[in-house]
Design a protein around this motif. Structure first.
Motif, short mmCIF file in Angstrom:
data_model
loop_
_atom_site.label_atom_id
_atom_site.label_comp_id
_atom_site.label_asym_id
_atom_site.label_seq_id
_atom_site.Cartn_x
_atom_site.Cartn_y
_atom_site.Cartn_z
N LEU A 69 0.92 -1.04 0.06
CA LEU A 69 -0.10 0.07 0.02
C LEU A 69 1.05 1.35 -0.03
N PHE A 70 1.94 1.35 0.62
CA PHE A 70 2.89 2.30 0.66
C PHE A 70 3.15 2.72 -0.52
N LEU A 71 3.90 1.61 -1.40
CA LEU A 71 4.47 1.83 -2.45
C LEU A 71 3.32 2.30 -3.56
N LEU A 72 2.17 1.68 -3.52
CA LEU A 72 0.96 1.90 -4.37
C LEU A 72 0.58 3.63 -4.46
N PHE A 73 0.69 4.06 -3.00
CA PHE A 73 0.20 5.34 -3.08
C PHE A 73 1.27 6.41 -2.91
N ALA A 74 2.39 5.90 -2.59
CA ALA A 74 3.99 6.79 -2.76
C ALA A 74 4.38 6.74 -4.26
N GLY A 75 4.06 5.78 -4.73
CA GLY A 75 4.46 5.49 -6.12
C GLY A 75 3.31 6.08 -7.01
N PRO A 76 3.65 5.80 -8.37
CA PRO A 76 2.95 6.07 -9.75
C PRO A 76 1.47 5.36 -9.66
N THR A 77 0.80 5.81 -8.88
CA THR A 77 -0.65 5.16 -8.61
C THR A 77 -1.48 4.72 -9.95
N ASN A 78 -1.60 5.91 -10.80
CA ASN A 78 -2.52 5.59 -11.85
C ASN A 78 -1.90 4.62 -12.73
N PHE A 79 -0.48 4.69 -13.08
CA PHE A 79 0.37 3.83 -14.17
C PHE A 79 0.06 2.55 -13.44
N ILE A 80 0.23 2.31 -12.11
CA ILE A 80 0.23 1.02 -11.32
C ILE A 80 -0.99 0.31 -11.86
N MET A 81 -2.13 0.94 -11.45
CA MET A 81 -3.47 0.59 -11.41
C MET A 81 -3.76 0.24 -13.12
N ASP A 82 -3.44 1.23 -14.10
CA ASP A 82 -3.59 0.82 -15.41
C ASP A 82 -2.74 -0.33 -15.78
N LEU A 83 -1.55 -0.57 -15.44
CA LEU A 83 -0.75 -1.76 -15.72
C LEU A 83 -1.53 -3.00 -15.05
N PHE A 84 -2.02 -3.10 -13.96
CA PHE A 84 -2.60 -4.13 -13.27
C PHE A 84 -3.75 -4.65 -14.11
N VAL A 85 -4.69 -3.88 -14.52
CA VAL A 85 -5.84 -4.04 -15.45
C VAL A 85 -5.25 -4.57 -16.76
N THR A 86 -4.47 -3.96 -17.23
CA THR A 86 -4.07 -4.45 -18.69
C THR A 86 -3.53 -5.83 -18.51
N THR A 87 -2.64 -6.14 -17.47
CA THR A 87 -1.61 -7.44 -17.55
C THR A 87 -2.62 -8.42 -17.00
N ILE A 88 -3.69 -8.17 -16.48
CA ILE A 88 -4.48 -9.23 -15.95
C ILE A 88 -5.41 -9.52 -17.19
N GLY A 89 -5.83 -8.69 -17.99
CA GLY A 89 -6.39 -8.79 -19.37
C GLY A 89 -5.74 -9.59 -20.39
N SER A 90 -4.52 -9.13 -20.45
CA SER A 90 -3.45 -9.83 -21.38
C SER A 90 -3.20 -11.39 -20.84
N TYR A 91 -3.10 -11.74 -19.34
CA TYR A 91 -2.65 -12.77 -19.00
C TYR A 91 -3.70 -13.76 -19.25
N ILE A 92 -5.10 -13.43 -19.00
CA ILE A 92 -6.23 -14.14 -19.45
C ILE A 92 -6.23 -14.23 -21.04
N GLN A 93 -6.03 -13.33 -21.59
CA GLN A 93 -6.12 -13.59 -23.30
C GLN A 93 -5.09 -14.63 -23.89
N ASN A 94 -3.88 -14.36 -23.24
CA ASN A 94 -2.62 -15.14 -23.85
C ASN A 94 -2.28 -16.41 -23.13
N LEU A 95 -2.99 -16.69 -22.02
CA LEU A 95 -2.57 -17.79 -21.09
C LEU A 95 -2.15 -19.25 -21.93
N PRO A 96 -3.06 -19.54 -22.86
CA PRO A 96 -3.08 -20.64 -23.63
C PRO A 96 -1.61 -20.73 -24.40
N SER A 97 -1.42 -19.79 -25.14
CA SER A 97 -0.26 -19.55 -26.01
C SER A 97 0.90 -19.59 -25.01
#
Length: 306
Positions: A69-97
């Motif tokens: 939580l410290f790093l989430l709010f002290a760091g680039p919060t918007n970038f981190i949350m965007d990255l989290f959503v994007t990578t979760i979607g990418s992981y689900i989409q590309n898991l088989p390959s």
């Protein structure tokens, strides 16, 4: 487990040497770290499930959440949350390959060094983690088990990697800080502490991170010692202290030997070798589990019909 102890020693030593340059990041320091961790997890193992492991596990969770939580709010919060959503979607989409990805057309060792190594590491952990979770999950339903063991840790793990990995990527890409140079020149074990240093209270957070790494490996080794004691005493749910002490020393000595003979490469090779035969056991376990579910379902139907 020996691989994990070795990797933990490398990480702790790297952090300590980064915070205090007078501490050498070498085998001698790693040996001292393993001895200290061994003493602590053996001390914890003697207290049983409801004391040492339980208390340390609770401390782990609190420290991990606070640090994240410290790093989430002290760091680039918007970038981190965007990255989290994007990578979760990418992981689900590309898991088989991604699951079948190898590198037959080039000499890249990336898949071997990362994907295959971590697969092997997790498979090697399976007998310890599976047995231990089964031991502490008695009375839980399958639904509760899946949520607590698969769903929640997966989401938390994704957020964890997004926060820490995302902070490092952000500093390297958008702040022009030499995160990759630190990794290449000083090792991956130092990168975490370099990233934390770029934010407020960096030194204090690095100390917290070292403590967190230590407690994680203490509880892991504690649990593995407990499970090994069970497996070598005909399934005794409360193995004796001498049995746990013996297995604890064996794990630590194995980690020391691996570090002394080959460092990280030896640890990775040991994990892959240990996981190979057990991967076959895991496949058989899947069929065994399905059979057990069918038998239990048939038994319940018989009871209802009576």
């Amino acid at each position: 487990m020996a691989t994990s102890l070795g990797l933990g020693a490398i990480q702790i030593t790297g952090g300590a040497s980064y915070l205090s340059p007078s501490i050498d990041n070498n085998f001698t320091t790693q040996l001292i770290v393993i001895i200290i961790v061994t003493f602590l997890f053996m001390l914890s193992a003697q207290t049983g499930l409801n004391k040492g492991i339980k208390y340390l596990s609770n401390i782990n969770i609190v420290l991990a959440i606070l640090l994240m939580l410290f790093l989430l709010f002290a760091g680039p919060t918007n970038f981190i949350m965007d990255l989290f959503v994007t990578t979760i979607g990418s992981y689900i989409q590309n898991l088989p390959s991604m699951s079948f990805r190898l590198s037959p057309f080039d000499n890249s060792t990336w898949v071997q060094d990362w994907t295959i190594f971590y697969w092997a590491w997790w498979i090697a952990w399976a007998p310890f983690v599976g047995t231990f979770i089964a031991r502490i999950s008695r009375g839980r339903t399958i639904r509760e088990f899946l949520i607590g063991v698969l769903a929640v840790p997966t989401v938390f793990g994704g957020l964890w990697f997004s926060v820490f990995g995302g902070s490092g990527v952000y500093l390297d890409f958008f702040k022009d800080l030499p995160v990759m140079d630190v990794i290449n020149n000083k090792g991956t074990e130092v990168a975490l502490f370099y990233v934390l240093e770029q934010f407020p209270f960096g030194t204090f957070m690095s100390i917290v991170a070292i403590c967190l790494i230590a407690t994680f490996f203490i509880t892991s080794a504690d649990s593995a010692t407990f499970v090994l004691g069970m497996q070598t005493t005909n399934g005794d749910l409360n193995p004796s202290g001498s049995i746990k002490l013996t297995w604890g020393l064996i794990q630590s000595l194995t980690a020391i030997i691996l570090l002394w003979t080959g460092g990280l490469d030896a640890l990775q090779t040991a994990a892959i070798i240990a996981a190979l035969p057990f991967s076959i056991v895991l496949v058989l376990t899947v069929f065994s589990l399905m059979k057990a579910f069918k038998e239990e379902g048939a038994l319940k139907r018989e009871k209802k019909s009576v």
